[in-house]
Design a protein around this motif. Structure first.
Motif, PDB file in Angstrom:
ATOM      1  N   THR A   8       1.683   1.572 -10.518  1.00 48.82           N
ATOM      2  CA  THR A   8       2.583   1.519  -9.347  1.00 48.82           C
ATOM      3  C   THR A   8       1.769   1.353  -8.064  1.00 48.82           C
ATOM      4  OG1 THR A   8       4.137   2.943 -10.479  1.00 48.82           O
ATOM      5  CG2 THR A   8       4.388   2.797  -8.104  1.00 48.82           C
ATOM      6  N   LEU A   9       0.662   2.104  -7.983  1.00 48.21           N
ATOM      7  CA  LEU A   9      -0.159   2.014  -6.766  1.00 48.21           C
ATOM      8  C   LEU A   9      -0.756   0.622  -6.626  1.00 48.21           C
ATOM      9  CD1 LEU A   9      -1.927   5.524  -6.875  1.00 48.21           C
ATOM     10  CD2 LEU A   9       0.055   4.833  -5.528  1.00 48.21           C
ATOM     11  N   GLU A  10      -1.138   0.024  -7.769  1.00 46.12           N
ATOM     12  CA  GLU A  10      -1.683  -1.338  -7.714  1.00 46.12           C
ATOM     13  C   GLU A  10      -0.618  -2.336  -7.274  1.00 46.12           C
ATOM     14  OE1 GLU A  10      -3.565  -1.769 -11.508  1.00 46.12           O
ATOM     15  OE2 GLU A  10      -5.499  -1.076 -10.721  1.00 46.12           O
ATOM     16  N   MET A  11       0.610  -2.129  -7.750  1.00 46.18           N
ATOM     17  CA  MET A  11       1.713  -3.017  -7.362  1.00 46.18           C
ATOM     18  C   MET A  11       1.929  -2.952  -5.843  1.00 46.18           C
ATOM     19  SD  MET A  11       5.101  -2.768  -6.353  1.00 46.18           S
ATOM     20  CE  MET A  11       5.713  -1.180  -6.889  1.00 46.18           C
ATOM     21  N   LEU A  12       1.904  -1.709  -5.299  1.00 47.07           N
ATOM     22  CA  LEU A  12       2.090  -1.552  -3.851  1.00 47.07           C
ATOM     23  C   LEU A  12       0.960  -2.218  -3.079  1.00 47.07           C
ATOM     24  CD1 LEU A  12       3.408   2.079  -3.306  1.00 47.07           C
ATOM     25  CD2 LEU A  12       4.432  -0.016  -2.444  1.00 47.07           C
ATOM     26  N   LYS A  13      -0.260  -2.050  -3.609  1.00 52.14           N
ATOM     27  CA  LYS A  13      -1.437  -2.623  -2.930  1.00 52.14           C
ATOM     28  C   LYS A  13      -1.287  -4.150  -2.895  1.00 52.14           C
ATOM     29  CE  LYS A  13      -6.468  -2.519  -3.193  1.00 52.14           C
ATOM     30  NZ  LYS A  13      -7.171  -3.489  -3.980  1.00 52.14           N
ATOM     31  N   LYS A  14      -0.855  -4.714  -4.036  1.00 46.80           N
ATOM     32  CA  LYS A  14      -0.738  -6.165  -4.154  1.00 46.80           C
ATOM     33  C   LYS A  14       0.343  -6.712  -3.212  1.00 46.80           C
ATOM     34  CE  LYS A  14      -0.767  -9.345  -7.946  1.00 46.80           C
ATOM     35  NZ  LYS A  14      -0.281  -9.476  -9.306  1.00 46.80           N
ATOM     36  N   SER A  15       1.473  -5.974  -3.106  1.00 46.11           N
ATOM     37  CA  SER A  15       2.560  -6.521  -2.279  1.00 46.11           C
ATOM     38  C   SER A  15       2.288  -6.305  -0.786  1.00 46.11           C
ATOM     39  CB  SER A  15       3.900  -5.910  -2.673  1.00 46.11           C
ATOM     40  OG  SER A  15       3.888  -4.533  -2.384  1.00 46.11           O
ATOM     41  N   SER A  16       1.346  -5.442  -0.465  1.00 45.19           N
ATOM     42  CA  SER A  16       0.895  -5.225   0.912  1.00 45.19           C
ATOM     43  C   SER A  16       2.024  -5.170   1.951  1.00 45.19           C
ATOM     44  CB  SER A  16      -0.107  -6.337   1.279  1.00 45.19           C
ATOM     45  OG  SER A  16      -0.679  -6.057   2.515  1.00 45.19           O
ATOM     46  N   PRO A  17       2.972  -4.217   1.798  1.00 45.81           N
ATOM     47  CA  PRO A  17       4.078  -4.154   2.757  1.00 45.81           C
ATOM     48  C   PRO A  17       3.595  -3.682   4.126  1.00 45.81           C
ATOM     49  CG  PRO A  17       4.157  -2.279   1.267  1.00 45.81           C
ATOM     50  CD  PRO A  17       3.013  -3.133   0.807  1.00 45.81           C
ATOM     51  N   VAL A  18       4.417  -3.939   5.161  1.00 44.32           N
ATOM     52  CA  VAL A  18       4.107  -3.402   6.488  1.00 44.32           C
ATOM     53  C   VAL A  18       4.525  -1.939   6.485  1.00 44.32           C
ATOM     54  CG1 VAL A  18       4.577  -3.554   8.950  1.00 44.32           C
ATOM     55  CG2 VAL A  18       4.559  -5.623   7.559  1.00 44.32           C
ATOM     56  N   SER A  19       3.614  -1.061   6.882  1.00 46.71           N
ATOM     57  CA  SER A  19       3.896   0.371   6.802  1.00 46.71           C
ATOM     58  C   SER A  19       4.349   0.933   8.137  1.00 46.71           C
ATOM     59  CB  SER A  19       2.632   1.120   6.342  1.00 46.71           C
ATOM     60  OG  SER A  19       2.730   2.477   6.705  1.00 46.71           O
ATOM     61  N   PHE A  20       5.600   1.421   8.150  1.00 51.03           N
ATOM     62  CA  PHE A  20       6.068   2.222   9.279  1.00 51.03           C
ATOM     63  C   PHE A  20       6.360   3.632   8.789  1.00 51.03           C
ATOM     64  CE2 PHE A  20       6.881  -1.943  11.239  1.00 51.03           C
ATOM     65  CZ  PHE A  20       6.185  -1.725  12.429  1.00 51.03           C
ATOM     66  N   HIS A  21       5.448   4.165   7.978  1.00 52.23           N
ATOM     67  CA  HIS A  21       5.589   5.512   7.436  1.00 52.23           C
ATOM     68  C   HIS A  21       4.204   6.138   7.424  1.00 52.23           C
ATOM     69  CE1 HIS A  21       3.907   4.061   3.564  1.00 52.23           C
ATOM     70  NE2 HIS A  21       4.610   2.964   3.807  1.00 52.23           N
ATOM     71  N   THR A  22       4.126   7.432   7.037  1.00 51.73           N
ATOM     72  CA  THR A  22       2.814   8.034   6.863  1.00 51.73           C
ATOM     73  C   THR A  22       2.187   7.439   5.592  1.00 51.73           C
ATOM     74  OG1 THR A  22       3.525   9.867   5.466  1.00 51.73           O
ATOM     75  CG2 THR A  22       3.720  10.185   7.839  1.00 51.73           C
ATOM     76  N   PRO A  23       0.879   7.466   5.414  1.00 51.44           N
ATOM     77  CA  PRO A  23      -0.162   8.008   6.282  1.00 51.44           C
ATOM     78  C   PRO A  23      -0.551   7.071   7.434  1.00 51.44           C
ATOM     79  CG  PRO A  23      -1.097   7.264   4.181  1.00 51.44           C
ATOM     80  CD  PRO A  23       0.377   7.070   4.085  1.00 51.44           C
ATOM     81  N   GLY A  24      -1.115   7.717   8.464  1.00 52.03           N
ATOM     82  CA  GLY A  24      -1.459   6.994   9.683  1.00 52.03           C
ATOM     83  C   GLY A  24      -2.543   5.946   9.517  1.00 52.03           C
ATOM     84  N   HIS A  25      -3.276   5.977   8.385  1.00 47.90           N
ATOM     85  CA  HIS A  25      -4.306   4.927   8.217  1.00 47.90           C
ATOM     86  C   HIS A  25      -3.695   3.616   7.744  1.00 47.90           C
ATOM     87  CE1 HIS A  25      -4.266   5.395   3.840  1.00 47.90           C
ATOM     88  NE2 HIS A  25      -4.531   6.692   3.962  1.00 47.90           N
ATOM     89  N   LYS A  26      -2.375   3.633   7.427  1.00 51.91           N
ATOM     90  CA  LYS A  26      -1.624   2.421   7.099  1.00 51.91           C
ATOM     91  C   LYS A  26      -2.295   1.634   5.979  1.00 51.91           C
ATOM     92  CE  LYS A  26       1.230   3.595  10.288  1.00 51.91           C
ATOM     93  NZ  LYS A  26       2.620   3.992  10.042  1.00 51.91           N
ATOM     94  N   SER A  27      -2.296   2.221   4.807  1.00 49.50           N
ATOM     95  CA  SER A  27      -2.897   1.634   3.592  1.00 49.50           C
ATOM     96  C   SER A  27      -4.362   1.258   3.809  1.00 49.50           C
ATOM     97  CB  SER A  27      -2.119   0.403   3.113  1.00 49.50           C
ATOM     98  OG  SER A  27      -0.746   0.624   3.181  1.00 49.50           O
ATOM     99  N   GLY A  28      -5.026   1.975   4.673  1.00 48.82           N
ATOM    100  CA  GLY A  28      -6.448   1.709   4.935  1.00 48.82           C
ATOM    101  C   GLY A  28      -6.670   0.613   5.964  1.00 48.82           C
ATOM    102  N   LYS A  29      -5.562  -0.031   6.429  1.00 46.09           N
ATOM    103  CA  LYS A  29      -5.739  -1.156   7.363  1.00 46.09           C
ATOM    104  C   LYS A  29      -6.343  -0.700   8.687  1.00 46.09           C
ATOM    105  CE  LYS A  29      -2.122  -3.928   5.325  1.00 46.09           C
ATOM    106  NZ  LYS A  29      -0.669  -4.003   5.280  1.00 46.09           N
ATOM    107  N   ALA A  30      -6.082   0.564   9.062  1.00 47.79           N
ATOM    108  CA  ALA A  30      -6.649   1.067  10.320  1.00 47.79           C
ATOM    109  C   ALA A  30      -8.165   0.938  10.315  1.00 47.79           C
ATOM    110  CB  ALA A  30      -6.257   2.522  10.524  1.00 47.79           C
ATOM    111  N   PHE A  31      -8.759   1.078   9.125  1.00 48.59           N
ATOM    112  CA  PHE A  31     -10.213   1.077   9.050  1.00 48.59           C
ATOM    113  C   PHE A  31     -10.808  -0.315   9.207  1.00 48.59           C
ATOM    114  CE2 PHE A  31      -9.042   4.838   6.379  1.00 48.59           C
ATOM    115  CZ  PHE A  31      -9.430   5.785   7.302  1.00 48.59           C
ATOM    116  N   GLU A  32      -9.951  -1.362   9.046  1.00 51.30           N
ATOM    117  CA  GLU A  32     -10.494  -2.721   9.176  1.00 51.30           C
ATOM    118  C   GLU A  32     -11.130  -2.886  10.545  1.00 51.30           C
ATOM    119  OE1 GLU A  32      -7.219  -5.291   8.287  1.00 51.30           O
ATOM    120  OE2 GLU A  32      -7.245  -4.694   6.164  1.00 51.30           O
TER     121      GLU A  32
END
Ligand SMILES: Cc1ncc(COP(=O)(O)O)c(C=O)c1O
Length: 487
Positions: A8-32
């Motif tokens: 399930t986590l891999e499916m979410l990673k693959k579909s890369s939705p826009v996150s308007f929910h927690t966590p604040g790192h937004k699927s790690g995108k904040a770190f980019e």
């Protein structure tokens, strides 16, 4: 069939939705853009335990002490305690360490379940204060000094006051004024700032509990800063707080094997707060300015822009659209790849953080614009209805209106009811029985019914409204709930 969670986590990673929910790192995108010190790439080598070099969280004297002191300094507090099971562990510890069984605590009815759990464990008596509800947006408006003053007049012996600030919808409380009230009476001010770890990043945001001089302020770093789920920090200042008892309670409510990955992630959250947070927050709030302006063009959806609120929380009223918040949430997810934080019948909540970019906000606005066009064409009405006929409920805090502050608001003390012999009965046979457990719609995780409360027809219809709008309600099993067995 194996590893369903990883799949399930891999499916979410693959579909890369826009996150308007927690966590604040937004699927790690904040770190980019902010950098992650290699943490994102190499988790396992960092997953160590309490050995010679790594100190002990229960009795810190080395690197953890240093790290906590650094975080305290960055957030301008005198002490910081790392939390590795979220604010929940911090809330339990901060309340239970400063109270004794039988003590009274002043609080509003819409507190998070962890506060209720502390009342049960500590045999504490809740004294509820009332709170206004915003008539348009149908959300609790935050705690005013007047609310607290009235509560303290009625219940002068309260050990302290607990305030959720900001609340789930971003509304703030009058912290400074409340602080003045508690300080003059030498009562503790606990601030549950689970949703406000970012507040110190911009003067436009509500005052943080730390800056208002609260005795104890708990923050979920994972909700609104770039940090992993379960990361939190409890900040302490002033001479009223018993630190020894606080450490004891933290040792009770936290694992004796604290995760170094999580503690490193807390430190990363602090680093981002210090080095990039202010600049990123400026950019985010500029984006939100534009979003707010554009949103005014929409007729079917309204954005809460109440002055003084935490503007990073976008609470959008959906009532005029004829769609319940849950339906809007589903359309955003299925048609636009956007996942929101929360929906209620009257609206939806987008939780933004410094991990969201301008493009995310653009996408959110365009999704609402498209939804409005679709609905407008479908309704083919010249004038939109002022209100739909859907049943709207505010939040469990609404119950405060029913029984807040009354001595007999609980038919049995909360802990007594929790530990009495209990049985499961079907919901519609539970009227007039005394609840034996909490019933908590998730999100927002605010109990609708407390142990010891008498179950009314009104409570049951609220419960079914939550269920109909797709909320999971913890405490219901096969249509049955726990009530105290009658003697
Ligand atoms: C107001 C409030 N306090 C405390 C908590 C607990 O936080 P955590 O999930 O970090 O344990 C939550 C979680 O949603 C919350 O909304």
């Amino acid at each position: 069939m194996g590893t369903p969670l990883i799949k399930t986590l891999e499916m979410l990673k693959k579909s890369s939705p826009v996150s308007f929910h927690t966590p604040g790192h937004k699927s790690g995108k904040a770190f980019e853009s902010l950098g992650d010190g290699g943490l994102r790439e190499n988790l396992y080598p960092y997953d160590t335990t309490e050995i010679f070099a790594t100190d002990q969280l229960q009795n810190p004297s080395g690197v953890l002490k240093e790290s906590q002191q650094w975080t305290a300094k960055v957030f301008k507090s005198s002490e910081a305690y790392y939390l590795i099971n979220g604010s929940s562990g911090g809330v339990l510890s901060m309340i239970l360490s400063q109270t004794k069984p039988g003590d009274e605590v002043l609080l509003s009815r819409d507190v998070h379940q962890s506060v209720i759990h502390a009342l049960i464990l500590g045999d504490l008596t809740p004294r509820f204060i009332s709170q206004e509800i915003d008539p348009l947006y149908k959300i609790p408006m935050g705690i005013t000094a007047k609310n607290v003053k009235e509560g303290l007049l009625k219940y002068p012996n309260c050990k302290g006051v607990l305030v959720t600030h900001p609340n789930y919808y971003g509304r703030a409380s009058e912290l400074l004024e409340i602080r003045n009230l508690t300080r003059s009476r030498r009562q503790i001010l606990w601030v549950d700032q689970a949703h406000g770890a970012h507040l110190g990043l911009h003067p436009q945001l509500p005052l943080s509990g730390i800056d208002a001089g609260a005795d104890l302020t708990v923050m979920s770093f994972h909700k609104t800063l770039p940090a992993m789920t379960q990361c939190g920090v409890l900040f302490v200042s002033g001479g009223l707080v018993d630190r020894d008892r606080l450490q004891e309670q933290l040792n009770i409510h936290q694992s004796s094997s604290p995760s170094y990955i999580l503690m490193a992630s807390i430190e990363q959250g602090t680093r981002h707060y210090l080095e990039a947070g202010r600049e990123k927050m400026k950019v985010l709030l500029r984006g939100i300015d534009q979003f707010e302006q554009r949103f005014q063009q929409l007729k079917l959806f309204q954005l809460d822009a109440c002055p003084g609120k935490d503007r990073t929380k976008l609470w959008i009223r959906t009532e005029n659209s004829g769609l319940a918040g849950g339906e809007v949430e589903t359309r955003l997810r299925e048609n636009h790849g956007i996942i929101m934080e929360l929906s209620m019948p009257q609206g939806v909540l987008a939780l933004t953080s410094i991990g969201n970019g301008e493009k995310d906000l653009e996408k959110l606005y365009l999704a609402f614009e498209e939804l409005e066009e679709t609905l407008y064409n479908k309704i083919k009405m010249e004038k939109f209805p002022e209100k739909t006929s859907m049943e709207v409920f505010v939040s469990p805090g609404e119950n405060a209106g029913d029984n807040a502050g009354e001595k007999d608001s609980l038919a049995l003390p909360i802990r007594t009811a929790f530990y009495r012999p209990k049985e499961r009965v079907s919901i519609n046979k539970s009227i007039n029985r005394v609840a034996g457990s909490t019933l908590t719609p998730y999100p927002p995780g605010i109990p609708l019914i407390l142990p010891g409360e008498r179950i009314t027809g009104q409570l049951i219809s609220r419960l079914s409204a939550y269920q109909q709008s797709g909320h999971q309600v913890s405490g219901i099993k096969e249509g049955k709930i726990m009530v105290v067995t009658e003697e």
